[in-house]
Each structure stands twice: as structure tokens, then as C-alpha cells.
Design a protein around this motif. Sequence first.
Motif, PDB file in Angstrom:
ATOM      1  N   ASN A   1       0.299   4.460  -7.430  1.00 52.14           N
ATOM      2  CA  ASN A   1       0.838   5.739  -6.990  1.00 52.14           C
ATOM      3  C   ASN A   1      -0.239   6.815  -6.878  1.00 52.14           C
ATOM      4  O   ASN A   1       0.058   8.007  -6.944  1.00 52.14           O
ATOM      5  N   ASP A   2      -1.488   6.402  -6.711  1.00 52.46           N
ATOM      6  CA  ASP A   2      -2.577   7.361  -6.536  1.00 52.46           C
ATOM      7  C   ASP A   2      -2.544   7.874  -5.094  1.00 52.46           C
ATOM      8  O   ASP A   2      -2.860   7.133  -4.157  1.00 52.46           O
ATOM      9  N   PRO A   3      -2.169   9.142  -4.877  1.00 46.65           N
ATOM     10  CA  PRO A   3      -2.028   9.632  -3.504  1.00 46.65           C
ATOM     11  C   PRO A   3      -3.346   9.643  -2.725  1.00 46.65           C
ATOM     12  O   PRO A   3      -3.350   9.494  -1.507  1.00 46.65           O
ATOM     13  N   ARG A   4      -4.461   9.803  -3.429  1.00 52.23           N
ATOM     14  CA  ARG A   4      -5.751   9.807  -2.731  1.00 52.23           C
ATOM     15  C   ARG A   4      -6.080   8.415  -2.197  1.00 52.23           C
ATOM     16  O   ARG A   4      -6.579   8.277  -1.076  1.00 52.23           O
ATOM     17  N   ALA A   5      -5.785   7.398  -2.998  1.00 54.96           N
ATOM     18  CA  ALA A   5      -6.017   6.028  -2.540  1.00 54.96           C
ATOM     19  C   ALA A   5      -5.100   5.685  -1.376  1.00 54.96           C
ATOM     20  O   ALA A   5      -5.525   5.103  -0.369  1.00 54.96           O
ATOM     21  N   ILE A   6      -3.844   6.065  -1.499  1.00 59.18           N
ATOM     22  CA  ILE A   6      -2.866   5.772  -0.446  1.00 59.18           C
ATOM     23  C   ILE A   6      -3.237   6.498   0.843  1.00 59.18           C
ATOM     24  O   ILE A   6      -3.211   5.927   1.939  1.00 59.18           O
ATOM     25  N   GLY A   7      -3.612   7.773   0.709  1.00 56.08           N
ATOM     26  CA  GLY A   7      -4.015   8.529   1.883  1.00 56.08           C
ATOM     27  C   GLY A   7      -5.269   7.969   2.523  1.00 56.08           C
ATOM     28  O   GLY A   7      -5.388   7.924   3.746  1.00 56.08           O
ATOM     29  N   GLY A   8      -6.217   7.532   1.682  1.00 56.12           N
ATOM     30  CA  GLY A   8      -7.446   6.940   2.217  1.00 56.12           C
ATOM     31  C   GLY A   8      -7.179   5.662   2.979  1.00 56.12           C
ATOM     32  O   GLY A   8      -7.748   5.434   4.050  1.00 56.12           O
ATOM     33  N   LEU A   9      -6.301   4.831   2.440  1.00 50.97           N
ATOM     34  CA  LEU A   9      -5.937   3.601   3.149  1.00 50.97           C
ATOM     35  C   LEU A   9      -5.211   3.928   4.447  1.00 50.97           C
ATOM     36  O   LEU A   9      -5.357   3.218   5.453  1.00 50.97           O
ATOM     37  N   GLY A  10      -4.454   5.014   4.426  1.00 51.48           N
ATOM     38  CA  GLY A  10      -3.801   5.463   5.656  1.00 51.48           C
ATOM     39  C   GLY A  10      -4.811   5.890   6.708  1.00 51.48           C
ATOM     40  O   GLY A  10      -4.653   5.583   7.893  1.00 51.48           O
ATOM     41  N   ALA A  11      -5.861   6.578   6.266  1.00 47.03           N
ATOM     42  CA  ALA A  11      -6.908   7.014   7.194  1.00 47.03           C
ATOM     43  C   ALA A  11      -7.605   5.810   7.830  1.00 47.03           C
ATOM     44  O   ALA A  11      -7.930   5.827   9.022  1.00 47.03           O
ATOM     45  N   ILE A  12      -7.796   4.765   7.047  1.00 45.71           N
ATOM     46  CA  ILE A  12      -8.422   3.553   7.579  1.00 45.71           C
ATOM     47  C   ILE A  12      -7.483   2.866   8.569  1.00 45.71           C
ATOM     48  O   ILE A  12      -7.910   2.398   9.631  1.00 45.71           O
ATOM     49  N   ALA A  13      -6.198   2.812   8.225  1.00 49.08           N
ATOM     50  CA  ALA A  13      -5.228   2.211   9.144  1.00 49.08           C
ATOM     51  C   ALA A  13      -5.206   2.959  10.473  1.00 49.08           C
ATOM     52  O   ALA A  13      -5.164   2.350  11.547  1.00 49.08           O
ATOM     53  N   LEU A  14      -5.256   4.293  10.402  1.00 49.21           N
ATOM     54  CA  LEU A  14      -5.254   5.093  11.628  1.00 49.21           C
ATOM     55  C   LEU A  14      -6.530   4.855  12.421  1.00 49.21           C
ATOM     56  O   LEU A  14      -6.495   4.732  13.652  1.00 49.21           O
ATOM     57  N   ARG A  15      -7.628   4.745  11.724  1.00 52.94           N
ATOM     58  CA  ARG A  15      -8.911   4.471  12.381  1.00 52.94           C
ATOM     59  C   ARG A  15      -8.875   3.135  13.111  1.00 52.94           C
ATOM     60  O   ARG A  15      -9.505   2.966  14.156  1.00 52.94           O
TER      61      ARG A  15
END
Length: 223
Positions: free
Chosen positions: A38-52
Motif C-alpha cells: 500500500n505504498d502510494p509512491r511505489a504504486i504511482g511509480g509503477l503507474g508511471a512506468i506503465a504509462l511510459r
Amino acid sequence: MSTAATTDPADIAARHLSQGRVSAAQSVYSDMAARNPNDPRAIGGLGAIALRNGDVTRAMDLFTRASRLAPRDAQAMLNLGVGYQAGGKAEEAEACFRRAIELDSSLASAHGNLASLLAARGEREAASASLETAISLAPKSSEFRYNHANLMLARRQHGAAIAGYEAAIALNPDHVAARNNLALVFKQTGRMEEAAHQLAEARMREPGNPEIQINLADVLGHL
């Protein structure tokens, strides 16, 4: 002196990502998520990679989850807005960018991304104001300078456009788009030799770029 800024895993991962080391960033974010799902920074970072990687659906799922876990986190709200923007949902994206600014007015990217939406719908003065704020917060960003110069060109403020492109190139000499657009302004204002110089520099950096080749041939023809 504290070393938290250099040892924090999220900062390290973000630096990897900003410098194009996607695999390294994903490894760090995945490790963070394994330690705390539930680490929002990790989740958001993985989201940024998915978007990339072009996976907008997965990115939105991750960005939405991160923003729900950290509803007052400006970066999480900014990421959600970027996801909406990538999915063509301009109204939702704008709401997120404005909310991110409310949460943290010093977040330069929120002002820059808001500017892109305003410019897209023709609100050039408002977009310019947002970009000026972004530049004041991140003066070393060549992209903010470049985008602002584009707005100045669209508003036929050639002097300001030239200054903006030159500032972007000073920060990033390999910014081929800035060199190309600067050359076009030079051409419009009769400064053909300077236009040719910028296009020659751009061609040296991207020799296979057909737009640069065509523009250089045109300017050389005028000379």
C-alpha cells in the motif's frame, strides 16, 4: 547533514526513471511494493512506468489506487491527471492538475501540464502564465522554456519566442525541436544565416530527421 534525499528508494527510483533507466526504476518500485503493498509512491511509480510503456489502462488503475491511498499527496494527484490526459479526458486531467497545485503550489510539473491543456483549447494567455510559474519553479527545465517559446510564437511575439528557444538550447544543446523552431522564427524574421546555423546544428544531432533536412534545404535555397 541528512542524506535522506539520496537514500530514499522512491527518490532513487524516480531519478532512474527520469534518466531513462526504466528497468532499474521498476526494480526499485517493485521492491518497495513487495515490502509495503500500500505504498502510494511505489504504486504511482509503477503507474508511471506503465504509462511510459503505453499501457494507459494499467497506469490509470495504479494512479487511481495511489491517489486513494494518499488523497492529499500532490504528486499522486498530478500522476492521476497525467493518466487522464493520456486517455484524452481533458476535464478530469485539469481538475487533477488544479487540485495538485492546491495541495502543493511549488510542484512545477502541475503548472506545466495545466498549461498544455489550456494551450490545447486556445487559452494562450492563461497557458503562458502557468508556464511562467513553472519556469520560475524549475528554471533549469528546457521543456518549460521550449513550450513557453511555442506559445510566444503562436502569439506572434517573435522576440520572446527567440529568447525562449535560445534559453532552452542553452539548457539542453541537444534539444533539436527547439533548434528547428528557432530556425523557423529566424527565417520568418529574415535572419537566414542564423536559421541555417541552427538547422545545421540540429541535423548534426539528428542526421536522419526528414523535417530538419527539408527545412535546411529551404533556408539554403533562400540564401
